[in-house]
Design a protein around this motif. Structure first.
Motif, short mmCIF file in Angstrom:
data_model
loop_
_atom_site.label_atom_id
_atom_site.label_comp_id
_atom_site.label_asym_id
_atom_site.label_seq_id
_atom_site.Cartn_x
_atom_site.Cartn_y
_atom_site.Cartn_z
N PRO A 93 0.79 -1.22 0.00
CA PRO A 93 0.00 0.00 0.00
C PRO A 93 0.82 1.27 0.00
O PRO A 93 0.34 2.32 -0.39
CB PRO A 93 -0.82 -0.12 1.30
CG PRO A 93 -0.03 -1.04 2.17
CD PRO A 93 0.62 -2.00 1.22
N HIS A 94 2.05 1.22 0.45
CA HIS A 94 2.91 2.42 0.44
C HIS A 94 4.18 2.08 -0.32
O HIS A 94 5.28 2.42 0.10
CB HIS A 94 3.25 2.86 1.85
CG HIS A 94 2.06 3.14 2.69
ND1 HIS A 94 1.27 4.24 2.52
CD2 HIS A 94 1.50 2.45 3.72
CE1 HIS A 94 0.30 4.24 3.41
NE2 HIS A 94 0.41 3.16 4.14
N GLY A 95 4.08 1.41 -1.41
CA GLY A 95 5.24 0.83 -2.08
C GLY A 95 6.01 1.76 -2.97
O GLY A 95 6.21 2.93 -2.67
N ALA A 96 6.42 1.24 -4.13
CA ALA A 96 7.40 1.92 -4.96
C ALA A 96 6.92 3.23 -5.55
O ALA A 96 7.70 3.98 -6.10
CB ALA A 96 7.84 0.98 -6.09
N ASP A 97 5.62 3.53 -5.45
CA ASP A 97 5.15 4.79 -5.99
C ASP A 97 5.51 5.96 -5.10
O ASP A 97 5.25 7.11 -5.43
CB ASP A 97 3.63 4.75 -6.21
CG ASP A 97 2.85 4.52 -4.93
OD1 ASP A 97 1.61 4.46 -5.02
OD2 ASP A 97 3.46 4.41 -3.85
N GLY A 98 6.08 5.66 -3.91
CA GLY A 98 6.55 6.73 -3.04
C GLY A 98 5.49 7.30 -2.13
O GLY A 98 5.76 8.21 -1.36
N ALA A 99 4.25 6.79 -2.20
CA ALA A 99 3.19 7.32 -1.35
C ALA A 99 3.40 6.87 0.08
O ALA A 99 4.03 5.86 0.36
CB ALA A 99 1.84 6.84 -1.86
N GLY A 100 2.82 7.61 1.03
CA GLY A 100 2.88 7.21 2.41
C GLY A 100 4.21 7.52 3.06
O GLY A 100 4.98 8.35 2.61
N GLY A 101 4.49 6.82 4.16
CA GLY A 101 5.72 7.05 4.90
C GLY A 101 6.90 6.38 4.24
O GLY A 101 6.84 5.91 3.11
N THR A 102 8.01 6.35 4.98
CA THR A 102 9.23 5.77 4.45
C THR A 102 9.02 4.32 4.06
O THR A 102 8.84 3.46 4.93
CB THR A 102 10.36 5.89 5.49
OG1 THR A 102 10.56 7.27 5.80
CG2 THR A 102 11.65 5.30 4.94
N ALA A 103 9.05 4.05 2.79
CA ALA A 103 8.97 2.68 2.26
C ALA A 103 7.80 1.90 2.82
O ALA A 103 7.87 0.70 2.99
CB ALA A 103 10.28 1.94 2.54
N GLY A 104 6.67 2.57 3.09
CA GLY A 104 5.49 1.86 3.54
C GLY A 104 5.59 1.30 4.93
O GLY A 104 5.08 0.21 5.20
N LEU A 105 6.22 2.00 5.84
CA LEU A 105 6.31 1.52 7.22
C LEU A 105 5.10 1.93 8.07
O LEU A 105 4.74 1.23 9.00
CB LEU A 105 7.58 2.07 7.89
CG LEU A 105 8.89 1.39 7.53
CD1 LEU A 105 10.06 2.20 8.08
CD2 LEU A 105 8.93 -0.03 8.08
N ALA A 106 4.50 3.05 7.75
CA ALA A 106 3.43 3.58 8.58
C ALA A 106 2.31 2.56 8.76
O ALA A 106 1.85 1.94 7.81
CB ALA A 106 2.87 4.86 7.96
N GLY A 107 1.90 2.39 10.00
CA GLY A 107 0.81 1.49 10.31
C GLY A 107 1.23 0.07 10.60
O GLY A 107 0.41 -0.74 11.04
N LYS A 108 2.48 -0.27 10.35
CA LYS A 108 2.92 -1.63 10.64
C LYS A 108 3.03 -1.85 12.14
O LYS A 108 3.10 -0.91 12.93
CB LYS A 108 4.25 -1.92 9.93
CG LYS A 108 4.11 -2.04 8.42
CD LYS A 108 5.37 -2.61 7.79
CE LYS A 108 5.24 -2.71 6.27
NZ LYS A 108 4.19 -3.67 5.88
N ARG A 109 3.08 -3.14 12.50
CA ARG A 109 3.13 -3.53 13.91
C ARG A 109 4.35 -4.42 14.10
O ARG A 109 4.40 -5.53 13.55
CB ARG A 109 1.84 -4.27 14.26
CG ARG A 109 0.58 -3.45 13.96
CD ARG A 109 -0.63 -4.31 13.74
NE ARG A 109 -0.50 -5.13 12.53
CZ ARG A 109 -1.45 -5.94 12.08
NH1 ARG A 109 -2.61 -6.05 12.73
NH2 ARG A 109 -1.26 -6.65 10.99
#
Length: 286
Positions: free
Chosen positions: A19-35
């Motif tokens: 969901p926050h992958g290579a398109d650069g959206a979201g936090g650093t490399a799609g970390l936001a929201g992980k547990r």
């Protein structure tokens, strides 16, 4: 992003950017929201990993022996809300304590997306000066603790649709230096990551090992040597550190964060040295 166990936000087809992958959206490399659960998160590298992940919006659980160190960590992070940070004082070598903490973290965060085995340590000295208890302690602190962590986390990672495991090994695990019991345990962690990556791959669980070089951590060996024995430190740096100084824990933490992120979805079973091309692990090398 919801953190419920049925949330699809952390599930993505194997090999995709997420969901926050290579398109650069979201936090650093799609970390936001992980547990993510990290052992040994109050000092040195562990503290830097916790700080970095918390700053990227990751829900973090961490443990350490001292409640005072955990209070200091919570204060340093600005007193995060209870649903963002879970801490517990425990001895990793005590039966079931680590497993209970993994279960508690998964319950608090409604699942887990990653774990980091950062705690570790060494016991004893040279071969003739060390007994079976020293070898057993080194194995328990480094290898068995990592095995127990991963084994307890697998059901939760599988339920999340996959996840990432990072085992923090050491330069001593692949470049010989004193003492053998520590280096042997760290070498075992490297093999463990490669083996478990194959075993757990069908469940979408990635496993990798990171081997830091001699890290410059305030108050620890290299920092003390630099201040108290500047000539010996300069000789060590000239002989063993091509970059002129040891790697910083922040640099290693960024690599760990990358391996926990969606951008590293194609990396599993790898061993990543983070040592600035360091030669021997210490000036006491063979």
């Amino acid at each position: 992003m919801s953190n419920t166990s049925g949330d699809q936000g952390n599930r993505h087809p194997r090999g995709s950017a997420g969901p926050h992958g290579a398109d650069g959206a979201g936090g650093t490399a799609g970390l936001a929201g992980k547990r993510v659960l990290i052992t040994g998160g109050t000092r040195g590298l562990g503290r830097e990993i916790v700080r970095l992940l918390a700053g990227e919006g990751v829900r973090v659980a961490t443990c350490a022996r001292g409640e005072g160190d955990l209070r200091a960590l919570r204060a340093a992070l600005g007193g995060p809300e209870p649903d963002r940070l879970l801490t517990r004082a425990l001895d990793l070598t005590e039966p079931e304590r680590l497993e209970d903490f993994v279960a508690a973290a998964a319950k608090r965060f409604s699942g887990l997306d990653g774990v980091v085995a950062c705690a570790g340590g060494s016991r004893g000295r040279g071969l003739e000066e060390s007994g079976a208890d020293d070898w057993a302690a080194a194995w328990e602190l480094n290898v068995h603790h990592a095995v127990r962590l991963v084994r307890a986390a697998v059901p939760h990672l599988r339920a999340a649709g996959g996840g990432s495991v990072v085992l923090v090994s050491s330069i001593s695990g692949w470049k010989p230096g004193p003492y053998a019991q520590y280096g042997t345990a760290k070498a075992a962690q490297i093999h463990l990551a490669a083996s478990l990556a194959r075993e757990l791959g069908p469940d979408g669980i990635r496993v990798n090992a990171v081997s830091p070089g001699s890290m410059l951590i305030p108050g620890r060996r290299w920092d003390r040597m630099r201040r108290e024995e500047p000539e010996a430190y300069a000789a060590f740096a000239a002989a063993e550190l091509p970059a002129g100084e040891p790697v910083a824990p922040q640099e290693v933490a960024r690599v760990v964060a990358f391996l926990l992120s969606d951008w590293s979805s194609g990396i599993s079973g790898a061993h990543l040295p983070v040592d600035r091309a360091q030669n021997a692990p210490s000036p006491d090398g063979y």
